[in-house]
Design a protein around this motif. Structure first.
Motif, PDB file in Angstrom:
ATOM      1  N   ALA A  26       0.828  -1.191   0.000  1.00 14.50           N
ATOM      2  CA  ALA A  26       0.000   0.000   0.000  1.00 14.50           C
ATOM      3  C   ALA A  26       0.867   1.248   0.000  1.00 14.50           C
ATOM      4  O   ALA A  26       1.822   1.345   0.752  1.00 14.50           O
ATOM      5  N   GLY A  27       0.548   2.164  -0.877  1.00 15.53           N
ATOM      6  CA  GLY A  27       1.276   3.415  -0.931  1.00 15.53           C
ATOM      7  C   GLY A  27       2.580   3.341  -1.701  1.00 15.53           C
ATOM      8  O   GLY A  27       3.281   4.332  -1.817  1.00 15.53           O
ATOM      9  N   GLU A  28       2.921   2.184  -2.241  1.00 14.84           N
ATOM     10  CA  GLU A  28       4.145   2.060  -3.025  1.00 14.84           C
ATOM     11  C   GLU A  28       3.998   2.855  -4.315  1.00 14.84           C
ATOM     12  O   GLU A  28       2.939   2.902  -4.910  1.00 14.84           O
ATOM     13  N   GLN A  29       5.082   3.512  -4.698  1.00 20.33           N
ATOM     14  CA  GLN A  29       5.113   4.278  -5.935  1.00 20.33           C
ATOM     15  C   GLN A  29       6.178   3.691  -6.845  1.00 20.33           C
ATOM     16  O   GLN A  29       6.918   2.806  -6.454  1.00 20.33           O
ATOM     17  N   SER A  30       6.250   4.198  -8.058  1.00 18.42           N
ATOM     18  CA  SER A  30       7.323   3.808  -8.949  1.00 18.42           C
ATOM     19  C   SER A  30       8.008   5.063  -9.459  1.00 18.42           C
ATOM     20  O   SER A  30       7.437   6.147  -9.439  1.00 18.42           O
ATOM     21  N   TYR A  31       9.249   4.896  -9.890  1.00 13.40           N
ATOM     22  CA  TYR A  31      10.041   6.007 -10.395  1.00 13.40           C
ATOM     23  C   TYR A  31      10.897   5.500 -11.543  1.00 13.40           C
ATOM     24  O   TYR A  31      11.565   4.470 -11.412  1.00 13.40           O
ATOM     25  N   THR A  32      10.866   6.193 -12.659  1.00 15.17           N
ATOM     26  CA  THR A  32      11.693   5.827 -13.796  1.00 15.17           C
ATOM     27  C   THR A  32      12.981   6.634 -13.735  1.00 15.17           C
ATOM     28  O   THR A  32      12.955   7.866 -13.734  1.00 15.17           O
ATOM     29  N   VAL A  33      14.103   5.929 -13.664  1.00 11.55           N
ATOM     30  CA  VAL A  33      15.422   6.554 -13.535  1.00 11.55           C
ATOM     31  C   VAL A  33      15.733   7.369 -14.778  1.00 11.55           C
ATOM     32  O   VAL A  33      15.496   6.929 -15.905  1.00 11.55           O
ATOM     33  N   LYS A  34      16.264   8.573 -14.559  1.00 12.19           N
ATOM     34  CA  LYS A  34      16.720   9.406 -15.661  1.00 12.19           C
ATOM     35  C   LYS A  34      18.221   9.616 -15.543  1.00 12.19           C
ATOM     36  O   LYS A  34      18.817   9.342 -14.502  1.00 12.19           O
ATOM     37  N   SER A  35      18.829  10.070 -16.603  1.00 13.22           N
ATOM     38  CA  SER A  35      20.270  10.286 -16.635  1.00 13.22           C
ATOM     39  C   SER A  35      20.706  11.199 -15.491  1.00 13.22           C
ATOM     40  O   SER A  35      20.085  12.232 -15.241  1.00 13.22           O
ATOM     41  N   GLY A  36      21.752  10.801 -14.795  1.00 14.81           N
ATOM     42  CA  GLY A  36      22.284  11.591 -13.690  1.00 14.81           C
ATOM     43  C   GLY A  36      21.707  11.261 -12.331  1.00 14.81           C
ATOM     44  O   GLY A  36      22.188  11.760 -11.317  1.00 14.81           O
ATOM     45  N   ASP A  37      20.658  10.439 -12.285  1.00 18.08           N
ATOM     46  CA  ASP A  37      20.057  10.061 -11.003  1.00 18.08           C
ATOM     47  C   ASP A  37      20.988   9.177 -10.183  1.00 18.08           C
ATOM     48  O   ASP A  37      21.796   8.423 -10.733  1.00 18.08           O
ATOM     49  N   THR A  38      20.846   9.256  -8.882  1.00 22.46           N
ATOM     50  CA  THR A  38      21.479   8.336  -7.939  1.00 22.46           C
ATOM     51  C   THR A  38      20.392   7.874  -6.977  1.00 22.46           C
ATOM     52  O   THR A  38      19.374   8.562  -6.800  1.00 22.46           O
ATOM     53  N   LEU A  39      20.608   6.729  -6.340  1.00 20.23           N
ATOM     54  CA  LEU A  39      19.623   6.280  -5.349  1.00 20.23           C
ATOM     55  C   LEU A  39      19.522   7.278  -4.204  1.00 20.23           C
ATOM     56  O   LEU A  39      18.440   7.498  -3.657  1.00 20.23           O
ATOM     57  N   SER A  40      20.636   7.895  -3.849  1.00 19.42           N
ATOM     58  CA  SER A  40      20.611   8.899  -2.771  1.00 19.42           C
ATOM     59  C   SER A  40      19.729  10.083  -3.139  1.00 19.42           C
ATOM     60  O   SER A  40      18.946  10.564  -2.316  1.00 19.42           O
TER      61      SER A  40
END
Length: 88
Positions: free
Chosen positions: A32-46
């Motif tokens: 519940a409440g989980e979202q998704s994110y599509t990584v873009k150039s330059g992203d870091t997990l931090s």
């Protein structure tokens, strides 16, 4: 709604700024409440953790939720869709 940028729900952004969604994966997984994110150039997990949780130090929460596609928290690639667990 007037169509101004201020009227756009912050949970839904275009691909240029990073894709976020509250939709569940097609396989029905996710909590519940989980979202998704599509990584873009330059992203870091931090940086993604800072965006979603307010703390870069919570990068490991995202890493652990995505162990099925990630082997190393320092090696994410543009186009990957990450699960973002709900903040605790």
């Amino acid at each position: 709604m007037s169509g101004n940028a201020e009227d756009v729900d912050p949970l839904f952004k275009d691909a240029q700024t990073g894709s976020m969604s509250t939709e569940q994966p097609a396989d029905g997984g996710g909590g519940a409440g989980e979202q998704s994110y599509t990584v873009k150039s330059g992203d870091t997990l931090s940086a993604i953790a800072k965006q979603f949780y307010g703390s870069a130090n919570k990068y490991n929460v995202i890493f652990e939720a995505n162990r099925d596609i990630l082997d190393d928290p320092n090696k994410i690639k543009p186009g990957q869709t990450l699960k973002i667990p709900a903040a605790e």
